[in-house]
Write an enzyme that holds these catalytic residues in place. Structure first.
Site, PDB file in Angstrom:
ATOM      1  N   ASP A 128      46.932   2.255  11.447  1.00 32.05           N
ATOM      2  CA  ASP A 128      47.605   2.699  12.670  1.00 32.05           C
ATOM      3  C   ASP A 128      48.375   1.578  13.346  1.00 32.05           C
ATOM      4  O   ASP A 128      49.023   1.800  14.372  1.00 32.05           O
ATOM      5  CB  ASP A 128      46.600   3.323  13.651  1.00 32.05           C
ATOM      6  CG  ASP A 128      45.525   2.347  14.125  1.00 32.05           C
ATOM      7  OD1 ASP A 128      45.647   1.139  13.846  1.00 32.05           O
ATOM      8  OD2 ASP A 128      44.566   2.801  14.779  1.00 32.05           O
ATOM      9  N   ARG A 182      50.038 -14.571  18.866  1.00 31.70           N
ATOM     10  CA  ARG A 182      49.495 -15.868  18.462  1.00 31.70           C
ATOM     11  C   ARG A 182      50.630 -16.879  18.329  1.00 31.70           C
ATOM     12  O   ARG A 182      51.775 -16.533  18.017  1.00 31.70           O
ATOM     13  CB  ARG A 182      48.713 -15.773  17.151  1.00 31.70           C
ATOM     14  CG  ARG A 182      49.556 -15.572  15.918  1.00 31.70           C
ATOM     15  CD  ARG A 182      48.766 -15.868  14.643  1.00 31.70           C
ATOM     16  NE  ARG A 182      47.708 -14.922  14.400  1.00 31.70           N
ATOM     17  CZ  ARG A 182      47.830 -13.847  13.617  1.00 31.70           C
ATOM     18  NH1 ARG A 182      48.999 -13.570  13.041  1.00 31.70           N
ATOM     19  NH2 ARG A 182      46.823 -13.047  13.416  1.00 31.70           N
ATOM     20  N   ASP A 263      46.834 -14.089   1.333  1.00 34.06           N
ATOM     21  CA  ASP A 263      47.749 -13.656   2.387  1.00 34.06           C
ATOM     22  C   ASP A 263      47.290 -14.150   3.757  1.00 34.06           C
ATOM     23  O   ASP A 263      48.019 -13.994   4.738  1.00 34.06           O
ATOM     24  CB  ASP A 263      47.908 -12.131   2.386  1.00 34.06           C
ATOM     25  CG  ASP A 263      46.585 -11.408   2.540  1.00 34.06           C
ATOM     26  OD1 ASP A 263      45.723 -11.557   1.664  1.00 34.06           O
ATOM     27  OD2 ASP A 263      46.414 -10.690   3.534  1.00 34.06           O
ATOM     28  N   ASN A 264      46.108 -14.756   3.828  1.00 34.57           N
ATOM     29  CA  ASN A 264      45.619 -15.370   5.067  1.00 34.57           C
ATOM     30  C   ASN A 264      45.713 -16.884   5.030  1.00 34.57           C
ATOM     31  O   ASN A 264      45.096 -17.558   5.851  1.00 34.57           O
ATOM     32  CB  ASN A 264      44.163 -14.971   5.328  1.00 34.57           C
ATOM     33  CG  ASN A 264      44.029 -13.542   5.805  1.00 34.57           C
ATOM     34  OD1 ASN A 264      45.000 -12.955   6.279  1.00 34.57           O
ATOM     35  ND2 ASN A 264      42.863 -12.970   5.662  1.00 34.57           N
TER      36      ASN A 264
END
Length: 469
Positions: A128, A182, A263-264
């Site tokens: 979502d 961030r 991907d982090n």
């Protein structure tokens, strides 16, 4: 035209636009029912010339995502692939976030303002695109604690409650919603390079390497490193240095990230995107943070292995531009660099002056053994023995006796107990917000953590962090 609430220290520079045609997709932010500011990091905002924004303008830019003057005209959802728990996934990308702005800070460094929970994108899949308020509160706490302990981390810049009810399988639902902004040097991931390898776009890969070397410069590779002048090889050395230091900083902080997928992994070596994180209740290498990490792949003691493995995936991707041998040579530096970083950071947190790698490594091993035997909580252990205090016994006492304490003048070291961030306190802070809309405990904790950070001072950074720290 300069915004009336922005100072002359605001220097927009949307450098990412040169890469945007193949790196990102323009997107629109969600239209939230409300925008209630819950946290604004004015300390971080001051470094960008944004602290002068009034609350209405803050909410307009960081809740409604009206473009900042001279900045990105539209948010960009970044494209990337990644290994998730060692399984390659080409169907990811910014699914509930985007890059909103880029600004030069007071030291001339390019900084990104990126989001979490800002709505759906072409990469949302079945999600979502939203963030729970509890998730945002947890990210505030994680980033403030990590920064105080010297970890190279993104900073939580803004949290705005958005007035929606969200349903989650791992939280009591419905639960409150938020959008987070961030601040970090970059949102370029190892997975960004993996995507370009998958589509075999060498031209874009070369442009990305050049962007990273230009915007996030590091020291040159060692003089004997093969092919050290090749851009891809230079970048590989920089990333290995930064990741080795990041892994060491996690271990010294007693922190478990929980989801160290490629991907982090930011190529600047910054930790970011905090989900199921934990701090250790006691020194236990097998401790895991994510309830779904059934195999313990990202357990506390396996985090250096995970970051080394991820660096290996970057090397595989950079094979599109360079030969294997010099990339492998760079990767092989990870272990020694990690050991140096652990020793350097451990002495810093313990408040003693380093004595050389061999002696420092023995001190680290003695500390770990003492913590295991006493089942000690790491924050309590370091605080008790900071600067040679306490009454160390056995091998730890013998090792510590050879060290000279660094001067500790900050009153924090005279407190009855150290700051920590165990799950029970995190839940108590959230319960006050959830039950009574009481934000006092959160703001008090942030101030306490910043005080602890001032007491620790600046950590001894690796050479590869000199331009980024």
């Amino acid at each position: 035209m300069q915004h009336p609430d922005l100072s002359g220290d605001y220097h927009p520079e949307p450098a990412i636009l040169a890469l945007a045609p193949w790196l990102a997709s323009p997107v629109e932010a969600a239209d939230f029912p409300e925008t209630r500011i819950r946290f604004r990091n004015d300390r971080a905002a001051a470094s960008l010339g944004l602290a002068g924004l009034g609350d209405a303008e803050w909410a307009a830019h960081f809740g409604r995502f009206q473009p900042l003057p001279g900045n990105l005209p539209q948010p960009l959802a970044l494209k990337y692939h990644g290994h998730q728990f060692r399984v390659y996934n080409p169907e990811i990308g910014d699914g509930r976030g985007f890059l909103f702005a880029q600004v030069r800070d007071g030291r001339g460094r390019l900084m990104d303002l990126g989001t979490k929970g800002s709505g759906t994108t072409p990469y949302s899949r079945a999600g979502d695109g939203r963030l729970t308020l509890k998730g945002a509160v947890r990210e505030i706490l994680a980033t403030e604690m990590l920064e105080a302990l010297g970890v190279n981390t993104s900073k939580t810049f803004s949290v705005i409650e958005t007035g929606e009810n969200l349903w989650r399988n791992d939280e009591p639902s419905p639960t409150r919603s938020a959008v987070l902004v961030r601040l970090s040097h970059s949102h370029i991931r190892i997975g960004t390079f993996q995507r370009l390898l998958a589509i075999e776009d060498a031209e874009a890969m070369a442009s990305l390497v050049d962007y990273c070397l230009t915007q996030f410069p590091g020291p040159p590779p060692p003089a004997d490193a093969p092919a050290r002048e090749e851009p891809a090889v230079r970048l590989m050395h920089n990333v290995v240095e930064r990741m080795a230091d990041l892994a060491a900083s996690y271990m010294v902080a007693g922190f478990v990230h929980g989801v160290l997928n490629t991907d982090n992994m930011n190529v600047t070596g910054e930790s970011f995107d905090y989900g199921p994180w934990r701090w250790l209740p006691e020194w236990e290498p097998g401790f895991t943070a994510a309830y779904f990490d059934h195999a313990g792949l990202y357990a506390f003691g396996r985090q250096p292995e995970a970051l080394h493995w991820n660096c290996g995936q970057l090397a595989v991707a950079l094979r599109l531009l360079a030969d294997s041998a010099p990339l492998i040579a760079a990767l092989e530096r990870f272990g020694p660099l990690y050991m140096e970083a652990v020793s350097r950071r451990w002495c810093w947190r313990l408040g003693v002056e380093p004595q050389g790698l061999e002696a420092d490594t023995q001190l680290v091993a003695a500390c770990e053994q003492a913590m295991r035997e006493a089942r000690a909580q790491p924050d309590v252990f370091f605080f008790a023995h900071r600067g040679g205090r306490g009454d160390p016994q056995g091998e730890f006492g013998a090792a510590l006796a050879n060290y000279r304490a660094a001067p500790d003048t900050h009153p924090y070291w005279q407190d009855e107990r150290p700051q920590s961030l165990l799950i029970e306190e995190v839940e108590a802070i959230w319960d006050a917000i959830d039950r009574d809309d009481d934000w006092g405990p959160l703001h008090a904790k942030v101030e306490a953590l910043r005080r602890m950070g001032a007491a620790h001072g600046t950590p001894p950074a690796a050479a590869g962090h000199a331009a980024l720290a």
